[in-house]
Design an enzyme around this catalytic site. Sequence first.
Site, PDB file in Angstrom:
ATOM      1  N   ASP A  13      19.526 -62.198 -62.212  1.00  0.00           N
ATOM      2  CA  ASP A  13      20.311 -63.267 -63.163  1.00  0.00           C
ATOM      3  C   ASP A  13      19.268 -64.083 -64.123  1.00  0.00           C
ATOM      4  O   ASP A  13      18.717 -64.987 -63.609  1.00  0.00           O
ATOM      5  CB  ASP A  13      21.160 -64.219 -62.564  1.00  0.00           C
ATOM      6  N   TYR A 230      18.793 -67.094 -44.218  1.00  0.00           N
ATOM      7  CA  TYR A 230      20.120 -66.397 -44.877  1.00  0.00           C
ATOM      8  C   TYR A 230      20.007 -66.911 -46.277  1.00  0.00           C
ATOM      9  O   TYR A 230      19.627 -68.286 -46.549  1.00  0.00           O
ATOM     10  CB  TYR A 230      21.560 -66.780 -44.033  1.00  0.00           C
ATOM     11  N   LYS A 233      24.727 -65.551 -51.477  1.00  0.00           N
ATOM     12  CA  LYS A 233      25.397 -64.365 -52.389  1.00  0.00           C
ATOM     13  C   LYS A 233      24.214 -63.868 -53.179  1.00  0.00           C
ATOM     14  O   LYS A 233      23.893 -64.441 -54.134  1.00  0.00           O
ATOM     15  CB  LYS A 233      26.546 -64.968 -53.258  1.00  0.00           C
TER      16      LYS A 233
HETATM   17 MG    MG Z   1      24.641 -66.493 -62.301  1.00  0.00          MG
HETATM   18 MG    MG Z   2      25.438 -62.873 -60.743  1.00  0.00          MG
END
Ligand code: MG
Ligand code: MG
Length: 376
Positions: A13, A230, A233
């Site tokens: 991203d 961890y 996402k």
């Molecule tokens: Mg994003």
């Molecule tokens: Mg994304």
Amino acid sequence: MGKKVTISIIKCDVGSLAGHHVVPKPLFDIAEKNLKKAMNEGTINNFFVFNAGDDLELLMAHESGEQNKDIHKLAWDTFKEAANKALQLKLYAAGQDLLKDAFSGNVRGMGPGVAEMEIEERASDPIVVFAADKTSAGSFNYPLFMIFADPMNTAGLVIDPNMLCGFKFEIIDTLEDKSAVLQCPREMYEMLALIGTVGRYAISRVWRASDDLICASSSVSKLSLIAGKYVGKDDPVMIARAQHGLPAVGEILAPFMHSYFVQGWMRGSHWGPLMPVGLRASKCTAFDGPPRIVALGFQLANGKISSDDEGKPLIADLFDDPAFSMARHEAIQNGSTLRRMGEFEPARLSAEEMEYTTIKQVLQKLKKRFVPLDQS
Ligand code: MG
Ligand code: MG
Ligand code: F6R
């Protein structure tokens, strides 16, 4: 012996138009330019650039093997350049997965995601690549189980003698940074006991049990590389090989005829229905979602993604099809049911699994107001 070729999908991203929603054209142009140059210089054989929501996805065919420095640098430099462009254009969360100073509220999982598979090219080698946005690697557990272990989904497990041997699955424990290989159908129940915990265990690789032929690879391996903890996402990617002694393309796609629930969606902190979409709908809108997944199919030909006479890769946009309309409809219906619950579980993830939370500040603020029950 077939030619050895590596399929790499590396994603990041780097900034989005209008919130965390979609990759705009100027960033694609940078990726196209850099990968074209790398192709002309012989670093890669060919490529296809696309997006999963706000993630820029670089799909490359090359002969340098997995974890190759030059390939990874090519991706990193491309993401950097795209992130700079995103900064200039004041796109949202420019360089989110690259620069920690471009803070956007997501402190976990900052870094490109990678799925790679070095294979010996078969006489004809169909491949399906999946890329999802607003969700985590454990989201692939359910379809991977159905594709490679569930005879109710994959007829070939029962009908094709080459699949009767079953498949081996590498399961990553993302909390303890460990992995184990389990074989189905022999250890199916043990495997299900683990992979149902999608926030902790994730399937990273699948092999055919009889000959260890690699069949699938997902970006979960990245989790184990980042400080042993961890990392939340990370909008995963996955590569699956199909046909001729492996699940058919149609068996690989069948689990997506229905929507199912995944972790992610708004602020990475909610359960949301996964929605299979074609590339034109690969953008996250309502409540930053619903979480979306695209599936691209192609063939390998002499180390390349099979291409037309102009050199344009032949890519099948597999979810751009009415066969998945029911799943899209379910995603909207089930998603709106969940949204009516607002911030109440199970619409919201449990406190430990939320990407970020105000719970600590709330508890701090209310510290003195909590009194032992016998004094109230
Ligand atoms: Mg994003
Ligand atoms: Mg994304
Ligand atoms: C989820 C995601 C978005 C953002 C949300 C808030 O992974 O990226 O749902 O969490 O849009 O973003 P900020 O905090 O940047 O306003």
